[in-house]
Enzyme design. Structure first.
Site, mmCIF file in Angstrom:
data_model
loop_
_atom_site.group_PDB
_atom_site.id
_atom_site.type_symbol
_atom_site.label_atom_id
_atom_site.label_comp_id
_atom_site.label_asym_id
_atom_site.label_seq_id
_atom_site.Cartn_x
_atom_site.Cartn_y
_atom_site.Cartn_z
ATOM 1 N N SER A 182 50.355 43.934 41.820
ATOM 2 C CA SER A 182 50.227 43.107 43.018
ATOM 3 C C SER A 182 50.700 43.790 44.288
ATOM 4 O O SER A 182 50.219 43.473 45.370
ATOM 5 C CB SER A 182 50.970 41.791 42.823
ATOM 6 N N HIS A 210 45.104 39.434 40.474
ATOM 7 C CA HIS A 210 44.352 40.073 41.555
ATOM 8 C C HIS A 210 43.036 40.680 41.095
ATOM 9 O O HIS A 210 42.386 41.398 41.857
ATOM 10 C CB HIS A 210 45.221 41.140 42.234
ATOM 11 N N LYS A 239 44.289 32.969 44.265
ATOM 12 C CA LYS A 239 43.969 34.161 45.047
ATOM 13 C C LYS A 239 42.460 34.179 45.308
ATOM 14 O O LYS A 239 41.986 33.353 46.090
ATOM 15 C CB LYS A 239 44.561 35.382 44.377
#
Ligand SMILES: *Cc1c(COP(=O)(O)O)cnc(C)c1O
Length: 382
Positions: A182, A210, A239
């Site tokens: 991250s 991610h 996200k």
């Protein structure tokens, strides 16, 4: 002064002297790309909303409709009355995307790791986690009571060595890593990690916070490595998926066990219906638009190429500055030029590696990416 008050004030003062005190900055994310802070309009390179789906009209409409139909809250834990009909639909979609038998949705990604890890390992077991893995993996490890070892970052040989010497002494072994790191943006070698885990009967958990929506046509980091066999794939809906919530994708038996025993699932209220509806709408967009999913990485690589940095492997590019105060100053200089790039300081990253963490979105105009590269260039030389 009472002892609680003096504890809090003393602790804050100590953090302040190390440039480690954190403060909130109210931010209006106008459209998921441009933000307003202190009356200033800035182009954000700090949001994890990689596809701009937090503001997508179809995603917002799905959430609004779910509120009308089901209300704003889920009312209870999912095992009581909080299992509204959108939840199994969402879990089916996640399992399809990841190629697993089943999925379990949690309140957040953090709650997912804090619940999954202690359900699978405990005292007498071993958790091996990459040294740069996300804080919630370490939190899960502490809650589990399992012995926890730090794996040197992405060092498959180190994993082999640990398993060769320790596997015989412990009952169960869980190996946990971010799929996309991250704060560094690099990928874990999931194919080689999974081969070593298989050879030593260790279970591999990858945190794809991610990766989903960004890598391998949106299917995530596991699908970048053909042949990688990852029995535990977790991630977040907060996200690229644009909303809120966490998930684990795994076999039917593992998911049934998690839904029976994971404490952050059993003892925490179910995800609000609007969050589930938004995630389903976002996953629809991800499934039908691989070209959109490819854009954040394309933008990130344009940036790294303009600056002669190693090619980006994900939507995240770190620019390591060093000391916390220098990273704060670098962020201020970018802000003067209209960019929001939030500095990341210890303990989020190791001491001496405070950085600008630049996150690219499909919606960033190419000329703005070039302008940011020009603004960052003098900071690299410093
Ligand atoms: C953001 C993040 C999480 C936490 O997910 P939330 O849904 O925000 O709680 C977990 N793991 C990684 C690697 C992350 O970056």
């Amino acid at each position: 002064m009472n002892s609680l008050q003096s504890f809090a004030e003393g602790k804050l003062a100590a953090l302040e002297t190390r440039s480690l005190r954190r403060t909130l900055a109210p931010t209006h994310r106008v459209d998921g790309l441009w933000v307003e802070r202190d009356g200033q309009r800035l182009l954000s390179f700090s949001c994890n909303d990689y596809l701009g789906l937090s503001h997508h009209p179809a995603v917002k409409a799905a959430a609004a409709q779910a509120i009308e139909t089901y209300g704003v809250g889920s009312g209870a834990s999912r095992l009581v009355t909080g299992d509204h009909p959108l939840m199994s639909a969402l879990e089916g979609r996640l399992a399809d995307l990841k190629g697993t038998e089943a999925a379990c949705v949690f309140g957040s990604g953090y709650l997912t790791n804090a619940g999954v890890i202690p359900t699978l390992v405990g005292p007498g077991d071993l958790l091996i986690a990459d040294e740069l893995a996300h804080a919630c993996i370490w939190a899960g490890g502490r809650l589990s009571g399992a012995e926890t070892l730090r794996l040197r970052h992405n060092d498959v040989g180190h994993l082999e060595e640990i398993l060769t010497t320790r596997r015989g002494e412990v009952r169960r072994v869980l190996v946990a890593t971010d799929g996309v790191f991250s704060m560094d943006g690099d990928l874990a070698p999931l194919d080689r990690l999974s081969a070593v885990c298989r050879a030593h009967d260790a279970w591999l958990l990858s945190d794809d916070a991610h990766g989903i929506g960004v890598l391998a046509d949106g299917r995530g980091s596991a699908h970048v490595f053909p042949g990688a066999d990852i029995p535990l794939q977790m991630g977040t809906l907060s996200k690229a998926v644009g909303g809120y919530g966490g998930y684990l994708c795994a076999s039917r038996a593992v998911i049934d066990l998690i839904k029976t025993r994971a404490r952050t699932f059993v003892y925490s209220t179910g995800l609000p219906p609007a969050s589930a509806a938004a995630a389903i709408a976002a996953l629809d967009i991800i499934a039908r638009d691989p070209a959109l999913c490819a854009l954040p990485l394309t933008k990130a690589q344009a940036f790294t190429s303009a600056l002669g940095l190693p090619a980006a492997q994900s939507a995240i590019v770190p620019v390591v500055i060093g000391e916390a105060d220098a990273a704060l100053a670098a962020s201020r200089r970018l802000r003067e030029q209209g960019f929001l790039v939030v500095p990341i300081r210890p303990p989020t990253v190791p001491e001496g590696t405070a950085r600008l963490r630049i996150a690219f979105s499909a919606a960033h105009p190419d000329d703005q990416v070039a302008r940011l590269a020009a603004a960052v260039r003098p900071l690299l030389a410093a």
